[in-house]
Write a protein that holds these residues in place. Structure first.
Motif, PDB file in Angstrom:
ATOM      1  N   ASP A  84      11.658  -3.071  -1.085  1.00  0.00           N
ATOM      2  CA  ASP A  84      11.638  -2.044  -2.127  1.00  0.00           C
ATOM      3  C   ASP A  84      11.228  -2.631  -3.468  1.00  0.00           C
ATOM      4  O   ASP A  84      11.703  -3.704  -3.859  1.00  0.00           O
ATOM      5  N   PHE A 104       4.758   8.004  -4.663  1.00  0.00           N
ATOM      6  CA  PHE A 104       5.612   6.867  -4.350  1.00  0.00           C
ATOM      7  C   PHE A 104       6.507   7.259  -3.180  1.00  0.00           C
ATOM      8  O   PHE A 104       7.084   8.345  -3.173  1.00  0.00           O
ATOM      9  N   ASP A 106       9.418   6.104   0.148  1.00  0.00           N
ATOM     10  CA  ASP A 106      10.450   5.184   0.625  1.00  0.00           C
ATOM     11  C   ASP A 106       9.993   4.514   1.916  1.00  0.00           C
ATOM     12  O   ASP A 106       8.851   4.709   2.365  1.00  0.00           O
ATOM     13  N   LEU A 112       8.782  10.425  -2.617  1.00  0.00           N
ATOM     14  CA  LEU A 112       9.902  10.526  -3.552  1.00  0.00           C
ATOM     15  C   LEU A 112       9.486  11.138  -4.881  1.00  0.00           C
ATOM     16  O   LEU A 112      10.194  11.964  -5.447  1.00  0.00           O
ATOM     17  N   TYR A 137      10.798   2.147  -4.541  1.00  0.00           N
ATOM     18  CA  TYR A 137       9.841   2.639  -3.550  1.00  0.00           C
ATOM     19  C   TYR A 137       9.344   1.489  -2.681  1.00  0.00           C
ATOM     20  O   TYR A 137       9.429   0.340  -3.058  1.00  0.00           O
ATOM     21  N   ALA A 140       3.010   3.217  -1.959  1.00  0.00           N
ATOM     22  CA  ALA A 140       2.429   4.173  -2.907  1.00  0.00           C
ATOM     23  C   ALA A 140       1.040   4.559  -2.403  1.00  0.00           C
ATOM     24  O   ALA A 140       0.293   3.712  -1.914  1.00  0.00           O
TER      25      ALA A 140
END
Length: 167
Positions: A84, A104, A106, A112, A137, A140
């Motif tokens: 992350d 972005f 997870d 998210l 995150y 992306a």
């Protein structure tokens, strides 16, 4: 074709890329090489299919979509991380010539946060604003401005990577 969450697919994609299993992009190949993959984003409105270049090394993530003057609606760049990233680790538009949307996600591929980013005309990188997600995150997705909204890609949508069947 089987589909799995992003976190399960990251290892498979990394292995395929390391073995040259994905097609390489011609854009910027003399500077930084990018492998590509077909992905789909699932929303309540339907499925959006994209051909993305994969940015997973520090050099690839730094180059991103810099200096591109166009990007088809069906294309983008997927930034993958091993762990992350912090909520303050944003993206910038230094030397990026076209407006972009960024989603972005997870580790499961769930979107998210979505941001819109505009080109930065500054001659030095420090003159460009950062587009922070405000949440940690794992990946992306950058696409041409307007593509996310037109396809209903918003928080809650899910990005899926194809998984190849083993022989």
């Amino acid at each position: 074709m089987l589909r799995t969450p992003l976190w399960l697919s990251l290892g498979a994609v990394a292995a395929a890329l390391a073995c040259g299993g994905a097609q390489e992009s011609a854009d910027y190949s003399s500077v930084v090489r990018f492998d590509s993959a077909s992905v789909r984003v699932v929303t309540p409105r339907g499925i959006t299919r994209l051909r993305v270049e994969i940015a997973q090394s520090p050099e690839q993530r730094t180059m991103g979509l810099m200096e591109r003057t166009s990007l088809p609606d069906s294309a983008g760049m997927l930034f993958l991380y091993d762990r992350d990233e912090p909520a303050s680790a944003g993206f910038w538009m230094y030397r990026t010539r076209i407006p972009l949307d960024i989603a972005f996600m997870d580790s499961t591929g769930r979107v998210l946060v979505v941001r819109q980013m505009v080109p930065c005309g500054a001659t030095l990188a420090r003159g460009c604003p950062s587009y922070d997600p405000g949440v940690p995150y794992r990946a992306a997705l950058e696409v041409k401005a307007g593509v996310l909204a037109r396809n209903g890609i918003a928080p809650g949508a899910r990005l899926e990577l194809p998984v190849r069947k083993r022989s």
